[in-house]
Design an enzyme around this catalytic site. Sequence first.
Site, PDB file in Angstrom:
ATOM      1  N   LYS A  70       0.818  -1.212   0.000  1.00  0.00           N
ATOM      2  CA  LYS A  70       0.000   0.000   0.000  1.00  0.00           C
ATOM      3  C   LYS A  70       0.857   1.269   0.000  1.00  0.00           C
ATOM      4  O   LYS A  70       0.447   2.296  -0.513  1.00  0.00           O
ATOM      5  CB  LYS A  70      -0.897  -0.041   1.239  1.00  0.00           C
ATOM      6  CG  LYS A  70      -2.008   0.992   1.263  1.00  0.00           C
ATOM      7  CD  LYS A  70      -2.957   0.654   2.397  1.00  0.00           C
ATOM      8  CE  LYS A  70      -3.901   1.756   2.736  1.00  0.00           C
ATOM      9  NZ  LYS A  70      -4.810   1.379   3.828  1.00  0.00           N
ATOM     10  N   ASP A 191      -6.311   6.071  14.970  1.00  0.00           N
ATOM     11  CA  ASP A 191      -5.964   4.860  14.222  1.00  0.00           C
ATOM     12  C   ASP A 191      -4.448   4.713  14.128  1.00  0.00           C
ATOM     13  O   ASP A 191      -3.779   5.440  13.401  1.00  0.00           O
ATOM     14  CB  ASP A 191      -6.594   4.929  12.817  1.00  0.00           C
ATOM     15  CG  ASP A 191      -6.338   3.661  12.011  1.00  0.00           C
ATOM     16  OD1 ASP A 191      -5.531   2.813  12.437  1.00  0.00           O
ATOM     17  OD2 ASP A 191      -6.964   3.510  10.934  1.00  0.00           O
TER      18      ASP A 191
HETATM   19 MG    MG Z   1      -5.704   0.090   9.148  1.00  0.00          MG
END
Ligand code: MG
Length: 599
Positions: A70, A191
């Site tokens: 990613k 997060d």
């Molecule tokens: Mg994640």
Amino acid sequence: MGKIIGIDLGTTNSVCAYMDRAEPRVIINEEGGRVTPSVVGFSRNGERFVGDVAKRQMLINPLATIHSIKRFMGKKYRDSRREQQAVNYLIAETASGDCGVEIEGRVYTPQEISAMVLQKLRRSAEDHLGESVTEAVITVPAYFTDSQRQATRDAATIAGLDCLRIINEPTAAALAYVHERKRRSTIAVYDFGGGTFDISLLEVDRDVAEVLATRGNNALGGADLDRRIVEWLVQRFQEENDLDVSNDAIVMQRLRDAAERAKLELSTATTTEIHLPFLVADSSGPRHLQTALTRATFERLTESHFQETVNECKQAMKDAGLRPGDLDEIIMVGGSSRIPRVQELVQGLFRRNLNKGFNPDEVVAVGAAINAGILEGEVKAVTLLDVTNFSLGIEVQGRRFAKLIEKNTTIPTQKTQLVSTVIDNQKTVKVHVLQGERPMAKDNVSLGEFELTNIQPSSRGAPRIQVQFSIDTNGIVNVTAEDLRTGITEKITIEAPTGLSKVEIDRMKEEADAAEAKTDLDKALKGLRDQVERKLVALEELLRENKPRLHKKDIFEVEQALKRGRMALIKSQDRKKLNELLTYISRYHTHLEHRLSNS
Ligand code: MG
Ligand code: ADP
């Protein structure tokens, strides 16, 4: 219409969920896990594995085990130096200057690798639901640029999925919250994953989720914590053995592995043993590594990283004009949010107890599934007021960057700009679109250039062409142009300097389909071989148990058949041969049983 699935396509791990009668449900993968490592492994003979199996081969085949893909999605090769340092495999430059991954001489795009992960998730969903799945909602980090979003969408297409919507990860987590709580509140989504950190502050109500601010660091995650432990281990080993192992790739991979395991343990235990026998060997024999790591030491090693996340949170509160006490709920997302010190710091900062009602690994995928449910009409609509995290603009005279849409504008949004010619009878006008915050064009991310052609000859400055820039709900940029004199409107496709063309995507999709079909075939063949094997064993057993009751001639015949069967099993590579073999062995089995019943 089939089910729409929700996918959290993570840097480290991916999760897939769907709505089962208005309730979100996480899909279990083939290995029985709820979380699938975003890792793709290639074997020498071209076989590929995704998930846990691939992660396991990382240690022995690091060059052919692709993780953290990613980080390279939608990235220019020249801008990826930092990302390259974080991985062991080879990053190559594609013809268009993007990042590619080189495995045994072949270059794969990050889109193709991501598609392999998506394909696995889609298959698990199909197995679970018992129907084909063709549509998905996929989450991306809030700070993903247009090219990174496009790349994600292209990966979905290659994997046979129509990506109906791209939503930001924190917004997805907020959706999960709205779905359960349905009351007005100001929430923080913290997060902390494997490679990234994000903080988002949102205002949510029963039917709306509005992003107030989002910040993050896309180069700070659990892997950086592991690195601190590895550095500590290398230093200790050096002190004790006078040996520097930091240049040995295999040793370093073993250390990384051990470091992560120790870190996980320290989230529950206060001390852990790290034991790596035969780490290296020299003339004096093998050297082992054995040491204890306490939670206190781990916290000392990693505290500065934790503080970085706290600083981002403070900045986000400033952006949103909020004070710590203003937040009603703190939702913890990502594996690294389980670290006790992290929880302590976040709790202290916001002066609130943390909401632990959501699984930090799953809440983003659950939110994506809820969004899918909204699209299916199964769940009551929630308006998502997300913001763009980059300013959008064009290059103007002096190579400067003129912003048209400011960062933090609620999306979807649009802006128009008049452009014209600078010399008489000019027939074309070039427009260079960029995303970023810096004053000079070259310091921002180029989304592409387009040319307006067929402008009617006239004096300079006379043509009035209105160009409309818009950012849709997916965060993807679209551009249209209208000649105000003629009223002719053109939809302009940005000539992407990054990304894949339709032809390339089609070809990659074909290859992905073929690879999937081959996997199916391999599986079917394996199943058939298994069946033959079991028949052979059954016949062997029948013979062994009943030898005393059989004639020598029969024994000999069956033994010969078994031998031939074994040989044929080794040689038979296609379905037809294997089926013939199955019949052949079955015939001897029946024959033998017949003899026995008559004896
Ligand atoms: Mg994640
Ligand atoms: P991503 O969003 O990048 O895909 P995840 O949210 O799955 O990542 O988080 C993965 C990271 O979380 C890894 O670095 C892993 O080591 C870390 N992690 C997972 N569980 C724990 C735990 N119990 N304690 C500390 N770190 C953890």
